[in-house]
Design an enzyme around this catalytic site. Structure first.
Site, PDB file in Angstrom:
ATOM      1  N   LYS A  56       0.823  -1.213   0.000  1.00 35.60           N
ATOM      2  CA  LYS A  56       0.000   0.000   0.000  1.00 35.60           C
ATOM      3  C   LYS A  56       0.859   1.266   0.000  1.00 35.60           C
ATOM      4  O   LYS A  56       0.636   2.186  -0.780  1.00 35.60           O
ATOM      5  CB  LYS A  56      -0.936  -0.022   1.213  1.00 35.60           C
ATOM      6  N   THR A 106      11.681   4.771   5.458  1.00 41.04           N
ATOM      7  CA  THR A 106      10.560   5.150   6.337  1.00 41.04           C
ATOM      8  C   THR A 106       9.844   3.888   6.815  1.00 41.04           C
ATOM      9  O   THR A 106       8.718   3.971   7.299  1.00 41.04           O
ATOM     10  CB  THR A 106       9.535   6.040   5.596  1.00 41.04           C
ATOM     11  N   ASP A 123      13.438   7.803   8.759  1.00 39.11           N
ATOM     12  CA  ASP A 123      12.399   8.071   9.753  1.00 39.11           C
ATOM     13  C   ASP A 123      12.421   6.988  10.828  1.00 39.11           C
ATOM     14  O   ASP A 123      11.687   7.069  11.799  1.00 39.11           O
ATOM     15  CB  ASP A 123      11.022   8.097   9.074  1.00 39.11           C
ATOM     16  N   GLU A 135      16.041   2.464  17.586  1.00 38.84           N
ATOM     17  CA  GLU A 135      15.190   3.608  17.927  1.00 38.84           C
ATOM     18  C   GLU A 135      14.396   3.411  19.217  1.00 38.84           C
ATOM     19  O   GLU A 135      13.964   4.394  19.833  1.00 38.84           O
ATOM     20  CB  GLU A 135      14.216   3.911  16.776  1.00 38.84           C
TER      21      GLU A 135
HETATM   22  P1  NAD Z   1       2.053  -3.825   2.824  1.00 40.80           P
HETATM   23  O1  NAD Z   1       1.896  -5.134   3.539  1.00 40.80           O
HETATM   24  O2  NAD Z   1       0.876  -3.255   2.096  1.00 40.80           O
HETATM   25  O3  NAD Z   1       3.270  -3.916   1.780  1.00 40.80           O
HETATM   26  C1  NAD Z   1       4.500  -4.499   2.071  1.00 40.80           C
HETATM   27  C2  NAD Z   1       5.054  -5.058   0.766  1.00 40.80           C
HETATM   28  O4  NAD Z   1       6.384  -5.504   0.999  1.00 40.80           O
HETATM   29  C3  NAD Z   1       4.248  -6.252   0.227  1.00 40.80           C
HETATM   30  O5  NAD Z   1       3.864  -6.003  -1.112  1.00 40.80           O
HETATM   31  C4  NAD Z   1       5.231  -7.413   0.330  1.00 40.80           C
HETATM   32  O6  NAD Z   1       5.073  -8.370  -0.720  1.00 40.80           O
HETATM   33  C5  NAD Z   1       6.548  -6.661   0.201  1.00 40.80           C
HETATM   34  N1  NAD Z   1       7.697  -7.460   0.576  1.00 40.80           N
HETATM   35  C6  NAD Z   1       7.766  -8.537   1.392  1.00 40.80           C
HETATM   36  N2  NAD Z   1       9.008  -9.029   1.413  1.00 40.80           N
HETATM   37  C7  NAD Z   1       9.751  -8.256   0.582  1.00 40.80           C
HETATM   38  C8  NAD Z   1      11.110  -8.274   0.172  1.00 40.80           C
HETATM   39  N3  NAD Z   1      11.967  -9.207   0.614  1.00 40.80           N
HETATM   40  N4  NAD Z   1      11.531  -7.322  -0.694  1.00 40.80           N
HETATM   41  C9  NAD Z   1      10.673  -6.383  -1.160  1.00 40.80           C
HETATM   42  N5  NAD Z   1       9.375  -6.341  -0.821  1.00 40.80           N
HETATM   43  C10 NAD Z   1       8.922  -7.258   0.048  1.00 40.80           C
HETATM   44  O7  NAD Z   1       2.583  -2.804   3.925  1.00 40.80           O
HETATM   45  P2  NAD Z   1       2.523  -1.204   3.895  1.00 40.80           P
HETATM   46  O8  NAD Z   1       1.248  -0.748   4.532  1.00 40.80           O
HETATM   47  O9  NAD Z   1       2.864  -0.728   2.530  1.00 40.80           O
HETATM   48  O10 NAD Z   1       3.699  -0.850   4.912  1.00 40.80           O
HETATM   49  C11 NAD Z   1       5.056  -1.144   4.600  1.00 40.80           C
HETATM   50  C12 NAD Z   1       5.895  -0.972   5.842  1.00 40.80           C
HETATM   51  O11 NAD Z   1       5.932   0.413   6.193  1.00 40.80           O
HETATM   52  C13 NAD Z   1       5.352  -1.647   7.105  1.00 40.80           C
HETATM   53  O12 NAD Z   1       5.767  -3.009   7.176  1.00 40.80           O
HETATM   54  C14 NAD Z   1       5.955  -0.845   8.210  1.00 40.80           C
HETATM   55  O13 NAD Z   1       7.177  -1.456   8.607  1.00 40.80           O
HETATM   56  C15 NAD Z   1       6.259   0.500   7.563  1.00 40.80           C
HETATM   57  N6  NAD Z   1       5.497   1.613   8.158  1.00 40.80           N
HETATM   58  C16 NAD Z   1       6.186   2.682   8.672  1.00 40.80           C
HETATM   59  C17 NAD Z   1       5.485   3.767   9.232  1.00 40.80           C
HETATM   60  C18 NAD Z   1       6.179   4.982   9.787  1.00 40.80           C
HETATM   61  O14 NAD Z   1       5.554   5.792  10.484  1.00 40.80           O
HETATM   62  N7  NAD Z   1       7.451   5.207   9.515  1.00 40.80           N
HETATM   63  C19 NAD Z   1       4.095   3.726   9.270  1.00 40.80           C
HETATM   64  C20 NAD Z   1       3.437   2.627   8.716  1.00 40.80           C
HETATM   65  C21 NAD Z   1       4.135   1.567   8.169  1.00 40.80           C
END
Ligand code: NAD
Length: 331
Positions: free
Chosen positions: A154, A232, A258, A263
């Site tokens: 997403k 991030t 971020d 952390e």
């Molecule tokens: P999501 O589950 O929609 O997408 C994650 C994607 O990563 C999936 O498409 C998955 O197939 C892919 N993935 C899995 N293994 C992988 C690999 N080895 N190489 C490349 N891609 C791979 O999750 P999202 O909602 O897009 O969130 C992603 C990440 O962002 C979360 O896991 C979280 O750690 C991080 N996040 C950070 C914050 C922040 O405030 N900094 C906030 C929300 C989420």
């Protein structure tokens, strides 16, 4: 339900309270982070509500189970801090908020890119000191550059769309293809090709065993000299020591973080009166081409509203045994 909310900040309490009128759960707010030492605070509660740096390891989960906790409601998307095996063993269900605002995080990644590229952080200080010189502030046009997106769920897909809006060429890597990426004009490539071709690399995959230190010394050696690296997602995707070496050698030209591997002992708290003990973090702070924000990418009004709404809905669905109405994390 009786809910013990850990790692509570004033904004968490305000948002959870404002959406709790209808579900009417009994919320008790605790400031400390959840870990094995603080877990007994949950006594008498059926639910605990946690955030990214709470430690839900085997010891903590066993204490929670003894105290009668049956549900852990994560008010975040990631669950890398939860020992899912032990949770299943002791009969505690884990729910999370899989999507609250992909825009919040994707837009913050863009903010880091723009700030690093155009040296806004340095320009801000210069102008305040009546220094209007431009030496050292030279940026580049984002338009036409190649942006590598690692993880196209997403947030990654939302970020990719923003980069395409800037006129960038988007290369993506994800073991799972998201058709949206090709539809918007991006291209999937192998990770090696992404490392080699991207001018800007942004990490959007979850932290798992297979992604731990996905950016290490070897990966950095394959990247374009002077690459911009943005994280991030989760701190441990990046081997911080390797990145520091890359910055010193000029292999990494810009770093926007971020999140940070260690952390948990720093972020979300005010330590401005204390001496920084983390020498690795201290070294990162010395680079003019590094910007660090303290895990604030999620921190928009819209995201906090969505987190509160979905967290309370998850708890209500657990209460009425509605499996389809809640986002359960499975092993
Ligand atoms: P999501 O589950 O929609 O997408 C994650 C994607 O990563 C999936 O498409 C998955 O197939 C892919 N993935 C899995 N293994 C992988 C690999 N080895 N190489 C490349 N891609 C791979 O999750 P999202 O909602 O897009 O969130 C992603 C990440 O962002 C979360 O896991 C979280 O750690 C991080 N996040 C950070 C914050 C922040 O405030 N900094 C906030 C929300 C989420």
């Amino acid at each position: 339900m009786k809910v013990a909310v850990f790692s509570t900040k004033p904004y968490d309490e305000a948002h959870l309270r404002s959406f709790n009128a209808d579900p009417g759960h009994e919320l008790t707010f605790f400031e400390p982070r959840l870990n094995a030492r603080t877990a007994p605070l949950a006594a008498g509660h059926e639910v605990v509500c946690c955030f990214v740096n709470d430690i839900l390891d085997a010891d903590t989960l066993r204490i929670l189970a003894q105290e009668g906790v049956r549900l852990v409601a994560m008010r975040c998307a990631g669950f890398n801090n939860v020992d899912l095996g032990t949770a299943a063993e002791v009969g505690i269900e884990i729910v999370r908020v899989p999507e609250y605002s992909p825009h919040a995080v994707a837009e913050h990644a863009v903010a880091l890119i723009l700030d690093l590229n155009r040296n806004i952080h340095r320009a801000y200080n210069r102008v305040r000191e009546h220094d209007y010189s431009l030496n050292g502030l030279l940026g580049f046009d984002l338009h036409g550059k190649t942006v590598g997106v690692v993880g196209t769920g997403k947030i990654g897909a939302t970020f990719a769309r923003l980069m395409i809006g800037f006129g960038c060429r988007v290369l993506a890597y994800d073991p799972r293809i998201n058709p949206e990426i090709e539809a918007m004009g991006g291209h999937y490539v192998e990770l090696e090709a992404l490392w080699a071709e991207a001018d800007v690399i942004s990490l959007h995959c979850p932290l798992m065993e297979s992604t731990h230190h996905i950016v290490d010394a070897q990966a950095i050696s394959k990247m374009k000299r002077g690459v911009m690296l943005i994280n991030t997602s989760r701190g441990a995707l990046v081997d911080t020591r390797a990145v520091i070496e890359g910055l010193k050698q000029g292999e990494i030209g810009y770093l926007g973080l971020d999140v940070y591997e260690e952390e948990a002992d720093l972020f979300f708290e005010d330590f401005s009166n204390q001496v920084l003990q983390d020498d690795v973090f201290a070294r990162l702070l010395t680079f003019p081409n590094v910007i660090i924000t303290g895990h604030q990418a999620f921190f928009t009004r819209e995201a906090l509203d969505a987190i509160a709404r979905v967290t309370l809905a998850n708890i209500s669905a657990f209460e009425r045994d509605d499996a389809a109405g809640r986002y359960t994390v499975t092993l």
